[in-house]
Design a protein around this motif. Structure first.
Motif, PDB file in Angstrom:
ATOM      1  N   ASP A  22      27.543  80.507  57.131  1.00  0.00           N
ATOM      2  CA  ASP A  22      26.196  80.154  57.556  1.00  0.00           C
ATOM      3  C   ASP A  22      26.463  78.800  58.504  1.00  0.00           C
ATOM      4  OD1 ASP A  22      24.124  80.605  54.722  1.00  0.00           O
ATOM      5  OD2 ASP A  22      25.311  82.164  56.131  1.00  0.00           O
ATOM      6  N   ILE A  23      27.572  78.239  58.221  1.00  0.00           N
ATOM      7  CA  ILE A  23      27.867  76.827  58.998  1.00  0.00           C
ATOM      8  C   ILE A  23      29.413  76.998  59.447  1.00  0.00           C
ATOM      9  CG2 ILE A  23      28.330  75.690  56.688  1.00  0.00           C
ATOM     10  CD1 ILE A  23      27.387  72.942  57.982  1.00  0.00           C
ATOM     11  N   SER A  28      27.657  72.181  51.785  1.00  0.00           N
ATOM     12  CA  SER A  28      27.006  73.377  51.390  1.00  0.00           C
ATOM     13  C   SER A  28      26.967  74.358  52.607  1.00  0.00           C
ATOM     14  CB  SER A  28      25.599  73.205  51.090  1.00  0.00           C
ATOM     15  OG  SER A  28      24.600  72.779  51.686  1.00  0.00           O
ATOM     16  N   LEU A  29      26.613  75.650  52.416  1.00  0.00           N
ATOM     17  CA  LEU A  29      26.381  76.390  53.503  1.00  0.00           C
ATOM     18  C   LEU A  29      25.326  75.992  54.585  1.00  0.00           C
ATOM     19  CD1 LEU A  29      26.976  79.709  51.569  1.00  0.00           C
ATOM     20  CD2 LEU A  29      28.451  78.814  53.234  1.00  0.00           C
ATOM     21  N   ASP A  30      24.440  75.337  54.027  1.00  0.00           N
ATOM     22  CA  ASP A  30      23.360  74.628  54.697  1.00  0.00           C
ATOM     23  C   ASP A  30      23.672  73.384  55.531  1.00  0.00           C
ATOM     24  OD1 ASP A  30      21.866  76.863  54.051  1.00  0.00           O
ATOM     25  OD2 ASP A  30      21.133  75.792  52.362  1.00  0.00           O
ATOM     26  N   GLY A  31      24.983  72.818  55.475  1.00  0.00           N
ATOM     27  CA  GLY A  31      25.448  71.769  55.988  1.00  0.00           C
ATOM     28  C   GLY A  31      24.964  70.409  55.079  1.00  0.00           C
ATOM     29  N   ASP A  32      24.611  70.573  53.759  1.00  0.00           N
ATOM     30  CA  ASP A  32      24.367  69.325  52.947  1.00  0.00           C
ATOM     31  C   ASP A  32      25.421  68.933  52.291  1.00  0.00           C
ATOM     32  OD1 ASP A  32      21.320  69.387  53.632  1.00  0.00           O
ATOM     33  OD2 ASP A  32      20.988  71.041  52.236  1.00  0.00           O
ATOM     34  N   THR A  82      31.039  78.192  48.603  1.00  0.00           N
ATOM     35  CA  THR A  82      29.743  77.447  48.743  1.00  0.00           C
ATOM     36  C   THR A  82      29.474  76.805  49.898  1.00  0.00           C
ATOM     37  OG1 THR A  82      30.505  75.868  47.317  1.00  0.00           O
ATOM     38  CG2 THR A  82      29.327  77.397  46.334  1.00  0.00           C
ATOM     39  N   GLY A  83      30.596  76.760  50.754  1.00  0.00           N
ATOM     40  CA  GLY A  83      30.245  76.018  52.096  1.00  0.00           C
ATOM     41  C   GLY A  83      31.885  75.548  52.608  1.00  0.00           C
TER      42      GLY A  83
END
Length: 92
Positions: free
Chosen positions: A4-5, A66-70, A37-38
């Motif tokens: 995702d990232i 994370s995969l969302d960039g967090d 997880t990222g």
């Protein structure tokens, strides 16, 4: 794996997060590894400036992005002198 990232975005997120949280200047990315997880990112930071700059105290922060960039977690793994040429065990 981390789909995702991108690696570049994961590294950028780690640099930004560590800079904001510590209030210190980030030097760059020392390591980057995909996880389920990222991304696991090692960020180098200037902890203390000295003259000459080869005497600066640096630190390596290990982060999880994370995969969302967090930012999921971080910890300071070690501190060392910029000019230190000792082993890579993390012991100064």
């Amino acid at each position: 794996m981390a789909a995702d990232i991108s690696a570049r975005d994961g590294a950028a997120a780690a640099l930004k997060s560590i800079g904001e949280l510590t209030g210190k200047q980030t030097v760059g990315v020392a390591s980057l590894e995909p996880t389920d997880t990222g991304w696991k990112v090692g960020v180098e930071v200037v902890e203390e400036r000295r003259v000459p700059s080869s005497g600066d105290v640096l630190a390596l922060y290990e982060t999880e992005i994370s995969l969302d960039g967090d930012l999921l977690s971080y910890r300071r793994a070690r501190r060392y002198l910029r000019g230190h040429t000792g082993d890579e065990s993390g012991r100064s």
